[in-house]
Motif scaffolding. Structure first.
Motif, short mmCIF file in Angstrom:
data_model
loop_
_atom_site.label_atom_id
_atom_site.label_comp_id
_atom_site.label_asym_id
_atom_site.label_seq_id
_atom_site.Cartn_x
_atom_site.Cartn_y
_atom_site.Cartn_z
N VAL A 64 40.66 42.27 41.18
CA VAL A 64 40.66 41.15 40.24
C VAL A 64 40.75 41.70 38.82
O VAL A 64 39.90 42.50 38.42
N PRO A 65 41.76 41.31 38.04
CA PRO A 65 41.89 41.82 36.67
C PRO A 65 40.63 41.51 35.85
O PRO A 65 40.06 40.41 35.97
N GLU A 66 40.23 42.47 35.02
CA GLU A 66 39.01 42.26 34.21
C GLU A 66 39.14 41.08 33.26
O GLU A 66 38.15 40.45 32.90
N ALA A 67 40.39 40.77 32.87
CA ALA A 67 40.60 39.67 31.93
C ALA A 67 40.81 38.33 32.62
O ALA A 67 41.04 37.32 31.95
N ALA A 68 40.74 38.29 33.94
CA ALA A 68 40.97 37.03 34.66
C ALA A 68 39.94 35.99 34.24
O ALA A 68 38.73 36.25 34.26
N PRO A 69 40.39 34.76 33.89
CA PRO A 69 39.44 33.72 33.45
C PRO A 69 38.37 33.39 34.48
O PRO A 69 37.27 32.96 34.13
N VAL A 70 38.69 33.60 35.76
CA VAL A 70 37.75 33.20 36.81
C VAL A 70 36.45 34.00 36.77
O VAL A 70 35.43 33.56 37.30
N TRP A 71 36.45 35.15 36.11
CA TRP A 71 35.21 35.91 35.99
C TRP A 71 34.12 35.08 35.30
O TRP A 71 32.93 35.24 35.57
N GLY A 72 34.53 34.19 34.40
CA GLY A 72 33.55 33.34 33.72
C GLY A 72 32.81 32.42 34.67
O GLY A 72 31.72 31.94 34.34
N MET A 73 33.38 32.18 35.85
CA MET A 73 32.74 31.32 36.85
C MET A 73 31.89 32.13 37.81
O MET A 73 31.21 31.55 38.67
N ALA A 74 31.94 33.45 37.72
CA ALA A 74 31.21 34.31 38.66
C ALA A 74 30.22 35.22 37.95
O ALA A 74 29.63 36.10 38.56
N THR A 75 30.04 35.00 36.64
CA THR A 75 29.08 35.78 35.86
C THR A 75 28.20 34.81 35.08
O THR A 75 28.48 33.61 35.00
N SER A 76 27.16 35.34 34.48
CA SER A 76 26.25 34.49 33.70
C SER A 76 26.37 34.80 32.22
O SER A 76 26.95 35.81 31.82
N THR A 77 25.81 33.93 31.42
CA THR A 77 25.66 34.17 29.99
C THR A 77 24.18 34.09 29.66
O THR A 77 23.36 33.69 30.49
N ARG A 116 36.40 24.07 42.34
CA ARG A 116 37.24 23.51 41.28
C ARG A 116 37.89 24.64 40.48
O ARG A 116 37.27 25.21 39.58
N PHE A 117 39.13 24.97 40.81
CA PHE A 117 39.82 26.07 40.15
C PHE A 117 41.11 25.55 39.52
O PHE A 117 41.80 24.71 40.08
N LEU A 118 41.42 26.08 38.35
CA LEU A 118 42.57 25.59 37.61
C LEU A 118 43.89 26.12 38.16
O LEU A 118 44.92 25.46 38.04
N THR A 119 43.87 27.30 38.76
CA THR A 119 45.11 27.89 39.27
C THR A 119 44.89 28.45 40.67
O THR A 119 43.75 28.67 41.10
N ARG A 120 46.00 28.71 41.35
CA ARG A 120 45.93 29.32 42.68
C ARG A 120 45.37 30.73 42.58
O ARG A 120 44.64 31.19 43.46
N ASP A 121 45.73 31.44 41.49
CA ASP A 121 45.19 32.79 41.29
C ASP A 121 43.67 32.77 41.23
O ASP A 121 42.99 33.61 41.81
N ASP A 122 43.12 31.78 40.50
CA ASP A 122 41.66 31.68 40.39
C ASP A 122 41.02 31.50 41.76
O ASP A 122 39.98 32.11 42.07
N ALA A 123 41.61 30.65 42.58
CA ALA A 123 41.07 30.40 43.91
C ALA A 123 41.11 31.66 44.77
O ALA A 123 40.19 31.93 45.57
N THR A 124 42.17 32.44 44.61
CA THR A 124 42.29 33.70 45.36
C THR A 124 41.29 34.73 44.83
O THR A 124 40.60 35.40 45.61
N TYR A 125 41.22 34.83 43.50
CA TYR A 125 40.35 35.83 42.89
C TYR A 125 38.88 35.59 43.20
O TYR A 125 38.11 36.53 43.40
N ILE A 126 38.45 34.33 43.24
CA ILE A 126 37.04 34.06 43.47
C ILE A 126 36.62 34.52 44.86
O ILE A 126 35.49 34.98 45.08
#
Length: 703
Positions: A187-200, A156-166
């Motif tokens: 992958v840019p450090e500021a890319a939103p998709v990092w939030g889906m590939a890291t933990s909090t 479930r990705f919001l943009t095509r970039d997110d799907a590519t970056y993941i």
């Protein structure tokens, strides 16, 4: 102009008078470590022999010796070192020679990386020191196998970039040894998709994670435990070390020395982490994670999806209960918004409801159990914020620091609850409720207790006219050694401080236009190569608009950049590459920026950077100081503004060959009695109010 800043040692609480000059060569180290350090910095020593273009600086040598003695004797030392002093080498040499465990904390992750990849390896090679070094960042900087795999499965990705970056992150995770996203250039450090590939901290499963053995965060922390020198940033230091969050809380007890570089940032960072906050974004993340876990392990629980939806709507309603524009609000202001209280009721009820549903499902998986525990934590934070009850960690903390003239040797031993300021900050899509300590001084002092160790605080901007009273009082540093070293640069030859005459009151609505009118002739004489540092986003946008119109009207070939067009690093790279650009920025570009040569020869500051008096935290602190019989403006607001001006001014001259003009447009620097404290705290540049002198400075420099 400013008096020469000679090395001096004073109490943390001193009168605002110039220090007695002292010859740099007069200091003699008392410790064996100091003797070893002195050999390193000799004209024929290892540094001079090994480092290309190395220049011996008396200021650097003496600073290193003072730090060596503080390290050897477990003392607290606060040091201001002007730009070009070489403070990094000055603290790294004694740190690497000390033989103990050292934590070096920097202001940003960028500075962390520079220390770890460049500065420390260089010094370690020069010293031939067999020290083990580790780089430790917050968990959001490391790929999480569990969340990466879950995101790939859900798709479930919001943009095509997110799907590519993941997919790129997945390939990176399979080959990396560290998992550090800074090492993933695709992958840019500021890319939103990092939030889906890291933990909090909230959604990490800890030892129950199926990928626990392969965890990059744990690997980084193990390396930190085994290292002699650990490089962190201020946010991580306070989140993990000081507040004993899960992870690296073991670092501080084993540490012999703590070194804070860019230490002027500590009061703000400590205030953030010694307080508590709860955000609608946390609730939205909880709802998202709960929904994902339910799809895997609780599909038959029909109550979970609607409970998540209710929480998401309640979070949105709470954000919409305050105006849409990002802003900060005091508790009193929040009470005046008609929908706020009811929206907060709904938000709290939605969290409680989700927690109740999750409790029935928590035994089905570690992921659902984690979500239940997070919901309980959110509910507790909301309740504490509404009731004004401090957290457990605060109940035995200390109260407000004494006034600078308090007749006592140190803090009282009596433990009393810390008074907190409750306020809220609205972001574009979220509302954060904060409880910030009125003062961090005694809390920080208490954290420094226990095992004897050295504490080193250093920056180019800590003092006001060589006086450390403000900084030491904020940080709770009583009876400590302090020292100032002036920059080795020839400011009287290399730079001019220009204060234009005829400027209107800074509160005049047409003030940005006046700034533009006064700066334009100077900018044309400089042929670009300028920073416009603004104290507000509104002024930044207006000055950018005026600059764009002027450049287009006169057909000048001057590229124009503005904060927000790209990341800070991207903008700086473009600025350096273009060579004659103008960059209009706000707070982000006042510090931590190093542009050398002709690419930057003019820095324009629109106003003295006083924090807005209606800021809820500042307003509460001002009220507290005034009630205590102190002058909040002179004791608190002015010193902070001076330190910020020094940061902005520090962008101009970055090497022995730089030339430039610092233009401070604010007439209060000349017209108000307190203005003298501003310009006397700046490097000893030539001063002028004559525009022609400045124009000639640029044109003569090209002859």
């Amino acid at each position: 102009m400013a008096s020469s800043l000679s090395p001096s040692s004073t109490s943390a609480i001193v009168a605002d008078v110039p220090a007695e000059p002292a010859a740099a060569h007069a200091y003699i180290p008392a410790s064996a470590l100091g003797g070893r350090v002195e050999q390193i910095f000799r004209p024929d020593g290892p540094l001079a022999a090994s480092v290309g273009h190395y220049r011996l600086r008396p200021q650097q040598r003496e600073m290193a010796l003072r730090i060596a003695d503080a390290v050897a004797e477990n003392r607290v030392f606060v040091a201001e070192a002007g730009t070009g002093t070489g403070k990094t080498f000055a603290y790294l040499v004694p740190a690497l020679l000390s033989g103990g465990k050292v934590i070096v904390s920097t202001g940003t992750k960028t500075l962390q990386d520079q220390l770890f990849t460049k500065d420390i390896p260089l010094v370690r090679g020069v010293l031939n020191a067999p020290v083990k070094v580790a780089l430790l960042k917050g968990r959001a900087n490391y790929v999480c196998h569990y969340h990466l795999q879950r995101s790939l499965l859900e798709g479930r990705f919001l943009t095509r970039d997110d799907a590519t970056y993941i997919q790129r992150i997945a390939r990176f995770a399979a080959i990396t040894g560290t998992g550090d996203k800074a090492e993933c250039p695709d992958v840019p450090e500021a890319a939103p998709v990092w939030g889906m590939a890291t933990s909090t901290r909230e959604n990490c499963l800890g030892q129950e994670c199926p990928n626990h053995k392969d965890c990059f965060v744990l690997a980084a922390r193990r390396q930190a435990q085994e290292a002699d020198v650990v490089v962190v940033n201020h946010h991580l230091f306070f989140a993990d070390v000081m507040l004993k969050d899960e992870g690296s809380a073991e670092l501080l007890p084993a540490c012999n020395t703590v070194i804070f570089d860019e230490a002027h940032q500590l009061p703000e960072t400590a205030s953030l982490f010694f307080g508590e906050s709860v955000s609608t974004a946390q609730a939205v993340d909880l709802a998202r994670d709960t929904r994902a876990e339910a799809l895997t392990d609780a599909r038959d629980c029909l109550d979970l999806p609607p409970a998540c939806a209710v929480l998401e709507k309640a979070a949105k309603d709470l954000r919409l209960a305050v105006p849409l524009d990002p802003a900060r609000y005091s508790l009193a202001q929040l009470a005046r918004f008609p929908q706020f209280e009811s929206a907060l009721d709904g938000f709290e009820a939605a969290i409680d409801h989700l927690a109740a549903v999750l409790e029935t499902q928590a035994g089905r998986s570690e992921g659902l159990k984690n979500c239940w525990e997070r919901s309980l934590e959110l509910a507790a934070l909301i309740h504490k914020w509404r009731s004004g009850v401090p957290g457990e960690a605060d109940e035995t903390a200390f109260s407000e620091a004494p006034a600078p003239d308090a007749k006592q040797d140190g803090p009282s031993d009596k433990a009393t609850p810390v008074e907190h300021i409750r306020w809220a900050e609205a972001y574009t899509h979220a509302l954060q409720l904060n409880a910030t300590p009125l003062s961090i001084a005694r809390i920080f002092r208490r954290q420094m207790g226990g095992h004897p160790r050295a504490w080193i605080f250093t920056s180019a901007t800590l003092a006001v006219q060589q006086n450390f009273t403000h900084y030491c009082a904020e940080m709770g540093l009583w009876e400590v050694e302090t020292a100032c070293w002036e920059s080795p640069f020839r400011y009287d030859e290399q730079a001019i401080l220009y204060s234009p005459s005829g400027m209107p009151d800074p509160n005049n609505p047409a003030y940005p236009d006046a700034v533009m009118n006064k700066a334009w002739p100077v900018l044309k004489a400089a042929r670009g190569g300028a920073f416009f540092l603004c104290t507000s986003l509104r002024a930044m946008r207006r000055i950018h608009e005026l600059l764009k119109a002027r450049i287009e009207d006169e057909g000048l070939d001057i590229p124009l950049l503005i904060q927000g067009e790209g990341s800070k690093n991207e903008l700086l790279d473009r600025f350096r590459l273009l060579g004659n650009a103008v960059l209009v920025g706000s707070q982000s570009f006042w510090e931590g920026v190093d542009v050398r040569g002709e690419a930057l020869s003019l820095v324009v500051i629109d106003k003295l950077p006083f924090a807005p008096p209606d800021d809820p935290v500042l307003s509460a602190r001002i009220e507290h100081l005034n009630k205590a019989g102190r002058n909040a403006f002179i004791d608190y607001q002015l010193p902070r503004a001076v330190i910020n001006v020094k940061q902005g001014a520090g962008r101009l001259i970055r090497s022995e060959t730089d030339r430039g003009v610092l233009m401070i447009c604010d007439p209060r620097m000349v017209d108000k009695p307190y203005g003298r404290r501003v310009w006397r705290s700046l490097p000893p540049m030539r001063r002028t109010r004559d525009e022609q002198v400045v124009v000639d400075f640029f044109t003569d420099g090209r002859d």
